[in-house]
Every structure is written in structure tokens, then in C-alpha cells.
Design a protein around this motif. Structure first.
Motif, PDB file in Angstrom:
ATOM      1  N   GLY A 104       0.605  -1.233  -0.505  1.00 50.19           N
ATOM      2  CA  GLY A 104       0.102  -0.174   0.265  1.00 50.19           C
ATOM      3  C   GLY A 104       0.715   0.958  -0.183  1.00 50.19           C
ATOM      4  N   ARG A 112      -0.531   2.632   6.248  1.00 47.61           N
ATOM      5  CA  ARG A 112      -1.859   2.002   7.806  1.00 47.61           C
ATOM      6  C   ARG A 112      -2.804   2.312   8.187  1.00 47.61           C
ATOM      7  N   PRO A 113      -3.435   3.058   6.603  1.00 42.81           N
ATOM      8  CA  PRO A 113      -4.883   2.947   7.705  1.00 42.81           C
ATOM      9  C   PRO A 113      -5.224   3.317   8.706  1.00 42.81           C
ATOM     10  N   LEU A 154     -10.721   3.624   9.916  1.00 44.94           N
ATOM     11  CA  LEU A 154     -11.390   2.623   8.752  1.00 44.94           C
ATOM     12  C   LEU A 154     -12.712   3.090   8.280  1.00 44.94           C
ATOM     13  N   THR A 212     -14.675   4.280   4.924  1.00 45.44           N
ATOM     14  CA  THR A 212     -13.571   4.588   3.849  1.00 45.44           C
ATOM     15  C   THR A 212     -13.601   3.304   3.102  1.00 45.44           C
ATOM     16  N   TYR A 244     -10.835   1.768   3.427  1.00 45.64           N
ATOM     17  CA  TYR A 244     -10.099   0.988   3.329  1.00 45.64           C
ATOM     18  C   TYR A 244     -10.721  -0.081   4.580  1.00 45.64           C
ATOM     19  N   ILE A 288     -10.521  -3.080   2.904  1.00 47.39           N
ATOM     20  CA  ILE A 288      -9.421  -3.314   2.078  1.00 47.39           C
ATOM     21  C   ILE A 288      -8.781  -4.200   3.005  1.00 47.39           C
ATOM     22  N   VAL A 289      -8.833  -2.860   4.642  1.00 47.27           N
ATOM     23  CA  VAL A 289      -7.460  -3.685   5.288  1.00 47.27           C
ATOM     24  C   VAL A 289      -7.564  -4.663   5.548  1.00 47.27           C
ATOM     25  N   TYR A 320       2.586  -1.269   4.063  1.00 51.46           N
ATOM     26  CA  TYR A 320       2.398  -0.140   4.135  1.00 51.46           C
ATOM     27  C   TYR A 320       3.221   1.321   4.516  1.00 51.46           C
ATOM     28  N   PRO A 375      -8.436   1.988  -4.760  1.00 48.67           N
ATOM     29  CA  PRO A 375      -8.941   1.468  -3.744  1.00 48.67           C
ATOM     30  C   PRO A 375     -10.577   1.554  -4.004  1.00 48.67           C
TER      31      PRO A 375
END
Length: 513
Positions: free
Chosen positions: A99, A103-104, A107, A110, A112, A115-116, A134, A174
Motif C-alpha cells: 500500500g 497504514r490507514p 477505517l 472509508t 479501507y 480492504i485492510v 504500507y 481502492p
């Protein structure tokens, strides 16, 4: 002296001054010490639990082993399709997912959010074959040259994920991990409908490790719409996609395995007709999809029809109007169900499919017996033609009822390299608008995938279906015996036991003070 006075004197004696200083009740000191000790023990326990849960076993944290996704759609869990494919890869395989960001953390609400956690699960199930990291290129610029030493992909301006394997990369934005409502997209708003995060990442992994088996080309420059979702579907089948601009110098690339004219609103040129005919003469494959809408009501596609006449197919210049209420969708004569021809019901998985704003597709009366034409879908026997009246703005229907076809297939017999020609008079099989609205699991989209697989012998055995968003219903199939045992032990045994122990300790401490 009364008993009350004796008690009062006794209490007072405990707080007598000694050398001018008050003597503190010994119990208060003990309680203070006990409170501080309890807090320190609790703090040490919390830190120890976090450290233990953070420990990794075979690149997987203990916390991951105690995490369960019991939702019906498995938003944060990879499917068995992905797990099986990863297990089939050689033990020394390494797919690196990067990424290009920190790192988001926040979350919620969003992309993410979906995704995360899912990428964490990829790591968990991959047995060391996948790593996720990330790295913000503004802080660590070397990551760009590390992933793309030749500067082919312009990663410096890309704010997404890079899937990397053996010097090859695939970029995943994303925003492309979801399908969206096209009505909102027209006004610049993104209303997600389907989660295709796993589909995007698994397709990237498959295509990096297997390589693309085929290439499809979209013809552009004819007033067509977007084809992002159809490209996603092709990628999931190992089919790369590119574009060819319509022009008088139009040629079909030599590596073209499938040519697609999707949602065109203006006619092709004479040179395009000849180039496509030459391509099909060598066993080429084509999908043509048009409709009848306000963007093309005055277009009858005469040159496209000259091309299709070589395969005994003609596209009508009117609108199919369904008058049978049993076929209409929401009482709309322009959006209806169509009957699937017997030979294609297996590919459709059903006997009826959706149809909307369709042109009739008919035989062109080309008198060659080697041309084999077969209908795909048919209206009821009470449908009619409709033509747009520019003076009134209304659709004027024909008088006679009839059954019309809205899709046809043509090929040749007696030739070693027969063409495959699919023509749709509706966009409910190929358009971004339809796929975004109904998703990749819809019967129309499944039909399209199956006919492409039939033409190219493409392998979609690793196809991951999209997941409906915001579905938090419990899937009883996922509540396995092992899961129930673990959570029963934690909730029924460990947690109550901890409270009991704490209560006993406090009780004994208070009792002995």
C-alpha cells in the motif's frame, strides 16, 4: 458509662495524637496499597495480553487465530476459492502487496474498512506466500524504484495498492474495489453497491502467477460508455484488456483474441467494417452490444449492418416494446424479461433474463447455408416495435404483435477457423451501468462470462464473486464446532472465572483488614 460512650472512646483512641501528629488508621494504608497494587497488576496483565496476542506464529499473529468472521458474505475473510489457489502455488512463491501510504488507522466509512482487514486475512491464510506492507513514497521514495525500476507505471502519483511478483506488478486503486450505482455516478457521487475487493486482489495474484492467457480489445471513439466493470470481469478470467480507437486507419491488433463493440452510439466506418471482417475471417471473435435510447434513436448503424450481414445478422432501428404484463419488469414495457433459447439455458443458469431498451436482432436473409445463426433470447408473442417521434417526444408503437429476438449468435460450418459473432440488442449483458447495479453474480453477467469462456476456453475457476455491502447477518455454516467451542470456553469459563477470582481476592483482603 454507657456502651455508646465506650465505643466512642475506642474510636477516638485510634486517632490519638502522638508527639503532636495524628496516627493514621492502619486500614487506610493497607487499602491504598492494595488499590495501587491492583492497578499495577491490571496494567501488567493488559500489556502482557497485548504482547502475547501480537506474537506471530508462521507470520500470523495469535490475535488472528482468535478472530472470526461469521457474516454471511465474509466481508473480512478470503473465500475458499482464494485459499485453494494460494495453496496450489509452490511453497517458495512470494506475492508482495504494497500500500503506497501509511497504514490507514481510521477505517470506518472509508474503502479501507473492507480492504485492510481482508489483506490481513490474505497474510493469515497464505502460509507465508503473501506479505502486506504500507509504505508512503513521500517518506520512503526508494519504494518506487524498488517496485518499478524502469518507471513504467508512474507509481509516484499513485495512491493505491501494488501487487508485485517476480518483477511484474498490477495496480489496484481502492475506488475500483467496488461497483457503484451509475445513476449517482452521473452526478459525481459514488454509491457503492458491491464489494469486489477480494475479486480484484485474487485476480491480480492469479494473473501475476499464471500470466494473462488472452487479450480483449474494446473499440472506442463511437460514443460508447465506460467498460471498467467488464474489464474487471475479463481480468478475473485471465483476459487482459486494451482499447482501439475508431478511425479510417483502423486495424485489429494481431494479438486480439476478442473484439468488443460495447454500447456504441454511432456507426463504424467502411474501413473498420473491412478490418473487422478480415479479423473474423481468420477465426476472430466479437461481441457487439447496442441499445435503443435517447443517445442513438436516430442511428440505424447501416455500415455495422453491412458487416453483420456477412454473418446473416441485422440490428433493427426500432425499440422493442413488451406488452405482456407477465414479462414486464415493474410494469415497464421497455424493461422486461426475455426467454432464453434452449441451447443457452445452461450458460444462463435460468430460463429468463433481463432486457432493457432493446433493439430487435434478426436474420439478414444472407443466402449461404454455411452460416449458422441461432437466437439467444426472445420476447413474448405480444411484443411490438416502437419508434421515437421527435415532434412529440413519444414512442409510437406498431400495430401488429409479434415475437422478437434481442440477441443472436452466428458461426460458420465447414471451415477450420470459424468466427464467433455475438450480437446483443440490449446493454443488460455488458454495460457498466448494468453490472454496477446488479453485480457480478447476476444471471445476465454470468451468461456473458460463460459465453466468453466458451469462445476463448478461458479459465474462470478462480473467479471470486462480489459480496453485498453492509450484510452483517450470521451465516450458520460458518459457526463451526471449533468456533463455538473456543467462544464458549472464553465467554462461559474464562471470563466468569476471572470475575470469581477477582471477587474472592477482594473479599479475603477486606475480611482480613
Amino acid at each position: 458509662m454507657s456502651k455508646d460512650n465506650v465505643k466512642t472512646d475506642s474510636i477516638k483512641n485510634k486517632t490519638k495524637k502522638k508527639d503532636g501528629k495524628a496516627v493514621t488508621d492502619a486500614r487506610a494504608g493497607k487499602l491504598k496499597l492494595f488499590s495501587i497494587s491492583s492497578f499495577v497488576i491490571l496494567l501488567i496483565t493488559v500489556l502482557a495480553v497485548n504482547i502475547i496476542f501480537g506474537l506471530k506464529i508462521k507470520n500470523t499473529s495469535i490475535d488472528d487465530y482468535l478472530t472470526y468472521d461469521m457474516t454471511a458474505t465474509g466481508q473480512n475473510s478470503v473465500s475458499e476459492v482464494t485459499i485453494s489457489y494460494l495453496a496450489s502455488l509452490p511453497a517458495d512463491s512470494h506475492i508482495r502487496i504494497v500500500g503506497l501510504m501509511d497504514r490507514p488507522v481510521n477505517l470506518r466509512d472509508t474503502p479501507y474498512e473492507y480492504i485492510v482487514p481482508l489483506l490481513d486475512d490474505y497474510v493469515s491464510v497464505s502460509e507465508g506466500k503473501i506479505s502486506v506492507e504500507y509504505t508512503d513514497p513521500t517518506k520512503y521514495p526508494n519504494i518506487i524504484t524498488e517496485l518499478d525500476p524502469n518507471g513504467v507505471y508512474d507509481l509516484a502519483n499513485f495512491k493505491g495498492f501494488v501487487v508485485y511478483s517476480e518483477g511484474k506488478i498490477i495496480q489496484i486503486d481502492p475506488v475500483d474495489c467496488f461497483t457503484y450505482d451509475n445513476e449517482y455516478l452521473q452526478y459525481g457521487y459514488y454509491l457503492p453497491l458491491t464489494n469486489i475487493v477480494e475479486q480484484k486482489f485474487t485476480s491480480a495474484i492469479v494473473n501475476l502467477t499464471r500470466g494473462y492467457a488472452y487479450t480483449a480489445y474494446f473499440v472506442t471513439g463511437l460514443g460508447e460508455g465506460t467498460h471498467d466493470q467488464l474489464s474487471n470481469m475479463l481480468a478475473s478470467m485471465g483476459i487482459d484488456s486494451a482499447e482501439i480507437q475508431a478511425s479510417d486507419n483502423f486495424t485489429v491488433p494481431s494479438d486480439c483474441d476478442l473484439l468488443i463493440l460495447n454500447g456504441i452510439n454511432t456507426d463504424i466506418t467502411d474501413s473498420m467494417s473491412e478490418a473487422i471482417k478480415s479479423y473474423l475471417s481468420g477465426g476472430g471473435k466479437i461481441i457487439v452490444a447496442v441499445n435503443y435510447y435517447n443517445t442513438n434513436v436516430n442511428e440505424s448503424f447501416p455500415k455495422l449492418n453491412v458487416l453483420l450481414a456477412n454473418y446473416n445478422i441485422r440490428i433493427g432501428s426500432a425499440l422493442v416494446v413488451e406488452n405482456n404484463p407477465g414479462y414486464q419488469i415493474n410494469s415497464d414495457p421497455y424493461s422486461s424479461l426475455v426467454d432464453v433459447s434452449t441451447d443457452y439455458q445452461e450458460a444462463a443458469g435460468t430460463t429468463r433474463l433481463r432486457n432493457s431498451y432493446a433493439r430487435p436482432i434478426m436474420e439478414a436473409d444472407t443466402p449461404y447455408t454455411y452460416i449458422q445463426v441461432s437466437p439467444l433470447f426472445a420476447t413474448s408473442s405480444t411484443a411490438t416495435f416502437g419508434m421515437y417521434d421527435s415532434n412529440t417526444g413519444n414512442i409510437v408503437q406498431s400495430v401488429n404483435n409479434a415475437q422478437f429476438y434481442v440477441g443472436m449468435y452466428s458461426t460458420f460450418t465447414g471451415t477450420p477457423t470459424p468466427p464467433d459473432v455475438y450480437v446483443f440488442g440490449t446493454l443488460t449483458f455488458t454495460s457498466d451501468e448494468y453490472i454496477s447495479s446488479f453485480g457480478f453474480n447476476d444471471a445476465n453477467v454470468v451468461f456473458t462470462r460463460n459465453i466468453i469462456r466458451g469462445m476463448l476456453a478461458a479459465d474462470d475457476s478462480v473467479f471470486v464473486e462480489g459480496k453485498a455491502l453492509s450484510d452483517y447477518s450470521i451465516d450458520t455454516q460458518k459457526v463451526t464446532g471449533d468456533t463455538v467451542t473456543v467462544w464458549t470456553f472464553i465467554l462461559v469459563a474464562i471470563v466468569p472465572l476471572a470475575f470469581v477470582i477477582a471477587g474472592v481476592v477482594v473479599y479475603n483482603k477486606r475480611k482480613n483488614l
